[in-house]
Design a protein around this motif. Structure first.
Motif, PDB file in Angstrom:
ATOM      1  N   LEU A 175     -33.051 -27.880  66.208  1.00 46.11           N
ATOM      2  CA  LEU A 175     -34.384 -28.477  66.185  1.00 46.11           C
ATOM      3  C   LEU A 175     -34.368 -29.946  65.782  1.00 46.11           C
ATOM      4  O   LEU A 175     -35.393 -30.629  65.905  1.00 46.11           O
ATOM      5  N   LEU A 176     -33.225 -30.429  65.311  1.00 45.08           N
ATOM      6  CA  LEU A 176     -33.165 -31.806  64.850  1.00 45.08           C
ATOM      7  C   LEU A 176     -33.362 -32.808  65.983  1.00 45.08           C
ATOM      8  O   LEU A 176     -33.694 -33.968  65.730  1.00 45.08           O
ATOM      9  N   VAL A 177     -33.151 -32.370  67.212  1.00 48.09           N
ATOM     10  CA  VAL A 177     -33.337 -33.289  68.337  1.00 48.09           C
ATOM     11  C   VAL A 177     -34.794 -33.703  68.482  1.00 48.09           C
ATOM     12  O   VAL A 177     -35.095 -34.702  69.147  1.00 48.09           O
ATOM     13  N   PHE A 178     -35.701 -32.951  67.882  1.00 49.37           N
ATOM     14  CA  PHE A 178     -37.122 -33.283  67.983  1.00 49.37           C
ATOM     15  C   PHE A 178     -37.585 -34.179  66.828  1.00 49.37           C
ATOM     16  O   PHE A 178     -38.767 -34.520  66.763  1.00 49.37           O
ATOM     17  N   PHE A 179     -36.665 -34.539  65.940  1.00 52.09           N
ATOM     18  CA  PHE A 179     -37.015 -35.358  64.795  1.00 52.09           C
ATOM     19  C   PHE A 179     -36.309 -36.699  64.888  1.00 52.09           C
ATOM     20  O   PHE A 179     -35.357 -36.863  65.667  1.00 52.09           O
ATOM     21  N   PRO A 180     -36.764 -37.682  64.114  1.00 51.46           N
ATOM     22  CA  PRO A 180     -36.043 -38.969  64.090  1.00 51.46           C
ATOM     23  C   PRO A 180     -34.584 -38.748  63.720  1.00 51.46           C
ATOM     24  O   PRO A 180     -34.260 -37.860  62.920  1.00 51.46           O
ATOM     25  N   PRO A 181     -33.664 -39.543  64.278  1.00 51.87           N
ATOM     26  CA  PRO A 181     -32.228 -39.262  64.137  1.00 51.87           C
ATOM     27  C   PRO A 181     -31.613 -39.716  62.820  1.00 51.87           C
ATOM     28  O   PRO A 181     -30.395 -39.678  62.682  1.00 51.87           O
ATOM     29  N   ALA A 182     -32.415 -40.135  61.864  1.00 49.85           N
ATOM     30  CA  ALA A 182     -31.854 -40.619  60.606  1.00 49.85           C
ATOM     31  C   ALA A 182     -32.893 -40.502  59.500  1.00 49.85           C
ATOM     32  O   ALA A 182     -34.089 -40.336  59.768  1.00 49.85           O
ATOM     33  N   LEU A 183     -32.417 -40.588  58.265  1.00 49.81           N
ATOM     34  CA  LEU A 183     -33.298 -40.572  57.097  1.00 49.81           C
ATOM     35  C   LEU A 183     -33.482 -41.994  56.593  1.00 49.81           C
ATOM     36  O   LEU A 183     -32.508 -42.653  56.191  1.00 49.81           O
ATOM     37  N   TYR A 184     -34.704 -42.471  56.622  1.00 50.65           N
ATOM     38  CA  TYR A 184     -35.058 -43.760  56.058  1.00 50.65           C
ATOM     39  C   TYR A 184     -36.577 -43.839  55.992  1.00 50.65           C
ATOM     40  O   TYR A 184     -37.282 -43.031  56.603  1.00 50.65           O
ATOM     41  N   ILE A 185     -37.097 -44.790  55.249  1.00 47.90           N
ATOM     42  CA  ILE A 185     -38.541 -44.981  55.164  1.00 47.90           C
ATOM     43  C   ILE A 185     -38.985 -45.694  56.431  1.00 47.90           C
ATOM     44  O   ILE A 185     -38.547 -46.817  56.699  1.00 47.90           O
ATOM     45  N   PRO A 186     -39.871 -45.108  57.236  1.00 48.13           N
ATOM     46  CA  PRO A 186     -40.020 -45.539  58.626  1.00 48.13           C
ATOM     47  C   PRO A 186     -40.747 -46.856  58.861  1.00 48.13           C
ATOM     48  O   PRO A 186     -40.421 -47.554  59.802  1.00 48.13           O
ATOM     49  N   THR A 187     -41.750 -47.217  58.078  1.00 51.31           N
ATOM     50  CA  THR A 187     -42.560 -48.388  58.402  1.00 51.31           C
ATOM     51  C   THR A 187     -42.507 -49.407  57.273  1.00 51.31           C
ATOM     52  O   THR A 187     -42.174 -49.088  56.126  1.00 51.31           O
ATOM     53  N   HIS A 239     -27.624 -27.709  53.116  1.00 50.76           N
ATOM     54  CA  HIS A 239     -26.509 -27.424  54.024  1.00 50.76           C
ATOM     55  C   HIS A 239     -26.825 -26.227  54.917  1.00 50.76           C
ATOM     56  O   HIS A 239     -26.650 -26.291  56.144  1.00 50.76           O
ATOM     57  N   TYR A 240     -27.310 -25.149  54.334  1.00 51.08           N
ATOM     58  CA  TYR A 240     -27.608 -23.959  55.138  1.00 51.08           C
ATOM     59  C   TYR A 240     -28.850 -24.164  56.012  1.00 51.08           C
ATOM     60  O   TYR A 240     -28.940 -23.605  57.112  1.00 51.08           O
ATOM     61  N   PHE A 266     -31.277 -24.868  61.323  1.00 49.63           N
ATOM     62  CA  PHE A 266     -32.253 -25.606  62.139  1.00 49.63           C
ATOM     63  C   PHE A 266     -31.633 -26.776  62.892  1.00 49.63           C
ATOM     64  O   PHE A 266     -32.357 -27.658  63.370  1.00 49.63           O
ATOM     65  N   ASP A 267     -30.307 -26.799  63.012  1.00 52.22           N
ATOM     66  CA  ASP A 267     -29.648 -27.907  63.694  1.00 52.22           C
ATOM     67  C   ASP A 267     -30.159 -28.126  65.119  1.00 52.22           C
ATOM     68  O   ASP A 267     -30.345 -29.272  65.533  1.00 52.22           O
TER      69      ASP A 267
END
Length: 687
Positions: free
Chosen positions: A484-496, A475-476, A481-482
C-alpha cells in the motif's frame, strides 16, 4: 477635546492589551502547569530528563536546552521594540564566506560553489498534493493567526506612508519606518544568537499590532473621517495594496542605521536584502561556520546517478591530514558544528590541524538533481545501497581530487609519485556508519582504492535484531502494508513550507515552556524504548526549517526492515533472484559481514549504553565480526543515548573521538622519508 479623546483611547487600549496578555499568559501557564503535573506522575522521567542540562519546569523565555553559544532570551514585544533602537552595525547581515577574509591563504578551489540554497524544482502533481491542499484549508485559521502580524505590517506600511504625506494629519506616524525596522530585526535570527519567536510570541505580536491598528483607526475615524475612508478604500480596492503571500523569501528594505561617536548622529539608510521575514531560524552549516570565524567552502558533487550532493568544508588546504564526517538519518552536516567551537567535532578537528570535510547524503526536500524535472517518486527511490555505493564514493573521490590538486600547488617540490599525498580519516554516525562499512567492503570486492586511513563509527547501522517496541511494531506494519505504500508519498518529511515553519516555531515554544518540552521529551523517550537523548533539543536544530530539511526515503526504511528480518547486514534485496543476479551476480543480496576481512584499515566503534535505537549489543555484533575477520578494531561504550553521540556536548566522548582521529598521522614527505631511512640504516650499521 482632542487631548481628552487621546487619553481615553490610550487608557482603553492599554487596558485591552493588559487583559488579553494576561489571559494568554494564564492559558500558557495552565498548559505548562498541567504538563508539569503529568511529568510528576510519569514513571522513569528522572532517567529520561537527566541527560538534558539545566532542566526546569517553570516557564521561561530563556531556553536552557540550547547549546551555550546559542542561548539568548526571547524578548517581550516592548523589549523587542526597544532593541531595534540600540542595534548597531554589528548586526550586519552580510553573510559572505569567511574565505573572503582569508584571501591568499585560502583561495577558493575551482570546484567550489555557494552553500545549499533552497532551489525548488518543479513538482509533479499527485493526489497527495490535493490532500495537502485540503489540510491547508482546514488549518486556515492557524495560518491566519500566524500571518496576521505580517499582513498588518504591510497594510500599516501603506497607511503610514499615506498619513505621513498628508500635512493635515494630526500626529503622523511613520509606520513604514517601523515596518522596515521590524523586518530587519526579524533577520537578526540569522546571526549566531537565536532570537526566533515561537507560536505563542507570534500571537502576542499579532495582538499587539492588531490592537494598535484598531485604536489608531478609531482615532482617525474621530478626527479625520475622510482620511480613514480613503485608507479603507485603498485596503480593499487599490491594486497597489495587495499583500504578497507570507512565504516570500526575499524582502528588500532600507534600514535606518547609526553608530555612536559619528560626527553626524543622524540615522543613515542602508539597503539590505532580508531572507526569511517570518522569523524562523534557517541558518545553514555555512552560517554557523562563518559566524564563528572559521573559513568555509562548499563543493557540489554529482553522483553517477545524477544526484547533486553538497560537500561542505572547513579548509586547511596545506594540511596533509583530513577528516571526513558523515551524518545519519534525519540529519545533515550541521549536526557536526551545532555545538560551537568547544563542543563540535568538526571545529575540534580543524583546530587540531585537519582539513575538515562535511558530507551530506541525498534526501533533502530541495531535491537537487541534474534532472530539474525529476519526479517526486523517482527522486526518493533509493536505499542504503545508494548511500554506500554512490554518495560516499562520489564525495571521497571529490576529496581526493581536491586535496591532490591543492597539495601539488602548495607543495610543488614534493614528489608523490602515485601515492596518496594525504591521510583521510572518516567519522560517521548511525546510518552514515553503516554506509561507510558498505563502502569499504564494496571497494574491497571491486578491488578499488577506498582512500581511507581509519574509520571511527558511532553506533553504526547494520544489525537491528534488538529494537525497541515502537520500531518493532513499525517493522511488522511495514511488512504487512508494504504493497500500500505506493499510494503514499515516497518519503518521510514535513511536506509544506507552512508546516515546516510551524514545526520550527513549536521547537522554540518547547524551550520557552520547559514543562511542555519536558513532556514531549518524556513521551518521545518512552516511544523510543527509553532512549534519553535530548530529542527536544534536536528539534531546535536549524536544518529543520521552512525552506529545506532532511527526509527519509521509504526505500531506506524498507532496507532497514530487510536487515532486521534477515538478522544480517545485507545489501538491498530487490525481491527476485533475477534482479539480485543482475545487480550482485548472485541470487541473494551480499552479506557484508562475510566480507569484513576485506577492510584493511583500523576501525574504532563507539556505542551508547542508553542507546535504544541501535543498542550497544548491535554495535558489539559489528565488533565481534570485525575481530573474527582479522580487522584492527577497538570498541568503547559511553553512557549516552543515540542522538547524544553527536548532538550533545559531551567532553569525554569528544576527547575520545579526537584521540582516535589523532592516530591518523600525515604521510611523511619524500625528504622526510629519505631522512628516516638514512637514520634507520645508520642505526643498523652501528649495531
Amino acid at each position: 477635546m482632542q487631548g481628552l479623546v487621546d487619553d481615553s483611547l490610550a487608557v482603553i487600549k492599554e487596558s485591552v492589551k493588559a487583559f488579553i496578555y494576561e489571559s494568554l499568559n494564564n492559558i500558557a501557564r495552565l498548559i505548562n502547569g498541567v504538563s508539569a503535573f503529568v511529568l510528576t506522575i510519569l514513571l522513569g522521567k528522572g532517567n529520561i530528563l537527566e541527560g538534558v542540562h539545566e532542566w526546569e519546569l517553570r516557564p521561561s523565555f530563556h531556553g536552557p536546552r540550547f547549546p551555550r553559544w546559542m542561548e539568548n532570551g526571547v524578548s517581550s514585544f516592548n523589549q523587542f521594540i526597544h532593541e531595534l533602537s540600540v542595534d548597531s552595525d554589528a548586526s550586519s547581515v552580510d553573510y559572505s564566506s569567511t574565505e573572503d577574509n582569508f584571501d591568499g591563504t585560502y583561495p577558493e578551489s575551482p570546484s567550489s560553489h555557494g552553500s545549499r540554497t533552497s532551489t525548488h524544482i518543479s513538482y509533479d502533481w499527485h493526489w497527495t498534493v490535493w490532500m495537502a491542499y485540503i489540510i491547508h484549508w482546514n488549518l486556515l485559521p492557524a495560518r491566519f493567526l500566524l500571518g496576521m502580524p505580517f499582513l498588518l505590517l504591510r497594510l500599516l506600511n501603506i497607511w503610514g506612508s499615506r498619513a505621513s504625506s498628508d500635512p493635515g494629519s494630526p500626529c503622523p506616524r511613520n509606520f513604514y519606518s517601523f515596518t522596515k525596522a521590524h523586518t530587519s530585526k526579524d533577520h537578526v535570527v540569522q546571526r549566531l544568537t537565536d532570537r526566533r519567536r515561537g507560536v505563542v510570541e507570534d500571537l502576542h505580536l499579532a495582538i499587539e499590532i492588531f490592537i494598535e491598528a484598531v485604536f489608531d483607526m478609531l482615532r482617525k475615524v474621530v478626527f479625520s473621517p475622510f482620511t480613514a475612508f480613503r485608507i479603507f478604500v485603498k485596503w480593499f480596492f487599490s491594486p497597489s495594496a495587495e499583500v504578497k503571500d507570507i512565504d516570500d523569501d526575499v524582502l528588500k528594505v532600507s534600514v535606518p542605521m547609526t553608530t555612536l561617536g559619528d560626527n553626524d548622529p543622524g540615522p543613515t539608510e542602508r539597503n539590505l536584502t532580508l531572507n526569511h521575514p517570518l522569523n524562523t531560524d534557517a541558518r545553514t552549516c555555512k552560517d554557523l561556520i562563518t559566524e564563528l570565524g572559521y573559513p568555509y567552502e562548499a563543493i557540489r558533487v554529482i553522483t553517477a546517478d545524477g544526484y547533486v550532493l553538497l560537500l561542505e568544508r572547513i579548509p586547511r588546504r596545506d594540511a596533509r591530514k583530513a577528516v571526513y564526517l558523515q551524518h545519519g538519518i534525519f540529519d545533515s552536516s550541521l549536526g557536526w558544528v551545532s555545538h560551537g567551537v568547544v563542543g563540535s567535532p568538526a571545529f575540534a578537528a580543524f583546530d587540531q590541524g585537519y582539513d575538515v570535510f562535511l558530507g551530506n547524503f541525498r534526501g533533502f526536500v530541495s531535491r537537487e538533481h541534474v534532472d530539474k524535472n525529476i519526479s517526486l517518486r523517482k527522486y526518493w527511490q533509493y536505499t542504503i545501497n545508494e548511500h554506500g555505493t554512490e554518495d560516499i564514493p562520489a564525495m571521497i573521490e571529490k576529496i581526493h581530487e581536491v586535496k591532490t590538486a591543492e597539495l601539488k600547488i602548495s607543495q610543488p617540490d614534493e614528489e608523490t609519485n602515485d601515492e596518496q599525498p594525504y591521510k583521510l580519516c572518516a567519522l560517521a554516525h548511525s546510518l552514515g556508519g553503516g554506509a561507510m562499512l558498505m563502502y569499504a567492503v564494496t571497494c574491497g570486492i571491486k578491488e578499488k582504492p577506498h582512500r581511507l586511513s581509519r574509520l571511527i563509527l558511532l553506533s553504526p547501522a547494520g544489525f537491528h535484531d534488538e529494537t525497541n517496541f515502537v520500531l518493532t511494531v513499525l517493522h511488522y506494519m511495514r511488512l504487512t502494508f508494504d504493497p500500500l505504500l505506493v499510494f503514499f508519498p515516497p518519503a518521510l518529511y514535513i511536506p509544506t513550507r507552512f508546516f515546516r515553519m510551524l514545526f520550527n516555531k513549536l521547537a522554540r515554544d518547547f524551550h520557552n515552556y520547559p514543562a511542555i518540552g519536558g513532556l514531549v521529551q518524556t513521551l518521545l523517550s518512552y516511544g523510543f524504548g527509553g532512549d534519553s537523548s535530548n530529542w527536544v533539543g534536536v528539534f531546535g536544530l536549524t536544518h529543520y526549517n521552512m525552506n529545506d530539511m532532511p527526509g527519509l526515503s521509504f526505500g531506506v526504511i524498507r532496507h532497514l526492515s530487510q536487515v532486521k528480518a534477515a538478522g544480517k547486514f545485507i545489501m538491498y534485496d530487490y525481491g527476485s533472484a533475477s534482479a539480485n543476479m543482475e545487480v550482485y551476480g548472485s541470487p541473494e543480496p551480499i552479506d557484508l559481514g562475510e566480507y569484513y576481512s576485506l577492510i584493511d584499515i583500523p576501525v574504532d566503534l563507539v556505542a551508547g549504553r542508553k542507546d535504544k535505537i541501535i543498542s550497544a549489543a548491535m554495535t558489539t555484533k559489528h565488533y565481534k565480526l570485525l575481530k573474527d575477520s582479522g580487522v584492527d578494531v577497538s570498541y568503547k561504550e559511553f553512557n549516552y543515548g543515540h542522538v547524544d553521540l553527536t548532538k550533545s556536548h559531551r567532553e569525554d566522548l569528544l576527547a575520545y573521538i579526537m584521540s582516535r582521529v589523532r592516530l591518523v598521522d600525515p604521510p611523511l614527505s619524500r625528504q622526510g622519508s629519505q631522512k628516516a631511512m638514512k637514520l634507520k640504516r645508520r642505526g643498523q650499521a652501528s649495531s
